[in-house]
Design a protein around this motif. Sequence first.
Motif, PDB file in Angstrom:
ATOM      1  N   GLN A  27      24.940 -40.048  20.225  1.00 21.40           N
ATOM      2  CA  GLN A  27      24.071 -40.804  19.313  1.00 21.40           C
ATOM      3  C   GLN A  27      22.893 -41.835  20.044  1.00 21.40           C
ATOM      4  OE1 GLN A  27      26.581 -43.073  16.455  1.00 21.40           O
ATOM      5  NE2 GLN A  27      28.309 -42.421  17.028  1.00 21.40           N
ATOM      6  N   ALA A  28      23.040 -42.033  21.148  1.00 19.72           N
ATOM      7  CA  ALA A  28      21.882 -42.503  21.868  1.00 19.72           C
ATOM      8  C   ALA A  28      20.691 -41.516  21.791  1.00 19.72           C
ATOM      9  CB  ALA A  28      22.111 -42.775  23.277  1.00 19.72           C
TER      10      ALA A  28
ATOM     11  N   SER B 255      26.827 -46.527  16.359  1.00 14.63           N
ATOM     12  CA  SER B 255      25.478 -46.477  15.959  1.00 14.63           C
ATOM     13  C   SER B 255      24.943 -48.022  15.667  1.00 14.63           C
ATOM     14  CB  SER B 255      25.357 -45.821  14.636  1.00 14.63           C
ATOM     15  OG  SER B 255      24.041 -45.708  13.992  1.00 14.63           O
ATOM     16  N   GLU B 256      25.597 -48.686  15.073  1.00 13.46           N
ATOM     17  CA  GLU B 256      25.245 -50.147  14.637  1.00 13.46           C
ATOM     18  C   GLU B 256      24.893 -50.990  16.166  1.00 13.46           C
ATOM     19  OE1 GLU B 256      27.079 -51.023  10.581  1.00 13.46           O
ATOM     20  OE2 GLU B 256      28.414 -51.186  12.241  1.00 13.46           O
TER      21      GLU B 256
ATOM     22  N   ILE C  25      18.815 -51.636  20.852  1.00 16.66           N
ATOM     23  CA  ILE C  25      17.528 -51.025  20.904  1.00 16.66           C
ATOM     24  C   ILE C  25      16.351 -52.254  20.303  1.00 16.66           C
ATOM     25  CG2 ILE C  25      16.161 -49.260  20.011  1.00 16.66           C
ATOM     26  CD1 ILE C  25      18.744 -47.374  20.123  1.00 16.66           C
TER      27      ILE C  25
ATOM     28  N   ARG D  11      20.432 -39.024  19.761  1.00 19.41           N
ATOM     29  CA  ARG D  11      19.625 -38.947  18.308  1.00 19.41           C
ATOM     30  C   ARG D  11      18.857 -39.915  18.092  1.00 19.41           C
ATOM     31  NH1 ARG D  11      25.897 -36.949  16.241  1.00 19.41           N
ATOM     32  NH2 ARG D  11      25.673 -35.014  16.935  1.00 19.41           N
ATOM     33  N   LYS D  12      19.072 -41.238  18.481  1.00 19.35           N
ATOM     34  CA  LYS D  12      18.237 -42.459  18.268  1.00 19.35           C
ATOM     35  C   LYS D  12      16.924 -42.227  19.171  1.00 19.35           C
ATOM     36  CE  LYS D  12      21.893 -45.253  16.563  1.00 19.35           C
ATOM     37  NZ  LYS D  12      21.601 -45.255  15.331  1.00 19.35           N
TER      38      LYS D  12
ATOM     39  N   THR E 210      21.480 -31.797  22.362  1.00 17.46           N
ATOM     40  CA  THR E 210      20.335 -32.926  22.235  1.00 17.46           C
ATOM     41  C   THR E 210      19.404 -32.922  23.073  1.00 17.46           C
ATOM     42  OG1 THR E 210      21.788 -34.311  23.814  1.00 17.46           O
ATOM     43  CG2 THR E 210      22.519 -34.305  21.757  1.00 17.46           C
TER      44      THR E 210
ATOM     45  N   LEU F  79      24.352 -49.731  18.855  1.00 21.85           N
ATOM     46  CA  LEU F  79      23.086 -49.146  19.540  1.00 21.85           C
ATOM     47  C   LEU F  79      21.949 -49.652  18.969  1.00 21.85           C
ATOM     48  CD1 LEU F  79      24.224 -45.432  20.424  1.00 21.85           C
ATOM     49  CD2 LEU F  79      23.670 -47.164  22.150  1.00 21.85           C
ATOM     50  N   ASP F  80      21.768 -49.536  17.678  1.00 25.65           N
ATOM     51  CA  ASP F  80      20.894 -50.301  16.874  1.00 25.65           C
ATOM     52  C   ASP F  80      20.456 -51.458  17.292  1.00 25.65           C
ATOM     53  OD1 ASP F  80      20.078 -47.739  15.745  1.00 25.65           O
ATOM     54  OD2 ASP F  80      21.330 -48.591  13.644  1.00 25.65           O
TER      55      ASP F  80
END
Length: 313
Positions: A114-115, A67-68, A74, A117-118, A151, A70-71
């Motif tokens: 996770q991608a 998650s971190e 992004i 969901r973001k 998703t 990807l953040d």
Amino acid sequence: MCSSDLETIAVGGGQLLLQGGHNPDIPIEWYEDLFRAIKQRYPTFRLHALSPPEVIHLTRMTKLSVSEVLDRLIAAGMDSVPGGGAEILVDRVRKELHCYGKATSDEWLDVMRQAHRKGLRTTATMMYGTVETDEERLEHLFRLREVQDETGGFTAFIAWSYQPEHTELAGNEATGIDYLRTLAISRIVLDNFPSLQASWVTQGGKVGQLSLAYGANDMGSVMIEENVVRAAGASYCMDEVEIVRNIEDAGFAAKRRNMHYEVLGDPIFREREVPRMLELATAREDGDDSVPAELVNYPARSRAGKQLRVVPS
């Protein structure tokens, strides 16, 4: 502005697919700076970048979570995630192909979850024809379908056959008939995927054209440069003119689209003159082991990488 930038713009390019393997000497900061530089120069370009195994590789180097990572990517400008590195999403197969250590089946799927969901859209792939059984191909498809039910983040699925020519595993390439059968089964199983791409990159233009009668509704993108499949022995090239000819000769209408499959309009070459592209460009000549000058600004992890980045006094 370099020549490759000019060539992409000249043929109407609006998206860059960026995948670079698992290099221990390229830190996440390099990718962030690259993405930001591209976005600064070309704000409307979309970055379809870094497959799930590459994201996992960055988590291991940075000790950050998926998650971190990807953040951060992004925030730097990444717009979507390509489906590379899926191979077959069955761990028995992944172990035999020596890609289990790069990403297990669950890890690959988790990056995509996770991608999604973001808010990112992604593609999914299957590289078949190595050591998997027909049942394992189906397991791969059902696992993708399950995530899509959850998703809805996948835009397209691309199946491509193993290219054995220059690979350590060697063996034989699956036939075009096997490809069309696999594509048709994929269309039936993945009824929740809006699009299936024809893999003319591995099958050639004529089988790519036939794909439109076996479940595919997309011929993919014009590629200026391709290195992964070509390194394994395939080097098919079609520019926009030839792709459109194949689509229309099969009885369909050709339209440009973006990563989200929003229709952008008619083919570029019908709006303005576009240079023909009859062969793929080469990123590096054979034997070129040079290191880009800017890498000296980033720390290396391997001994070889550290030696290459020593700046002579």
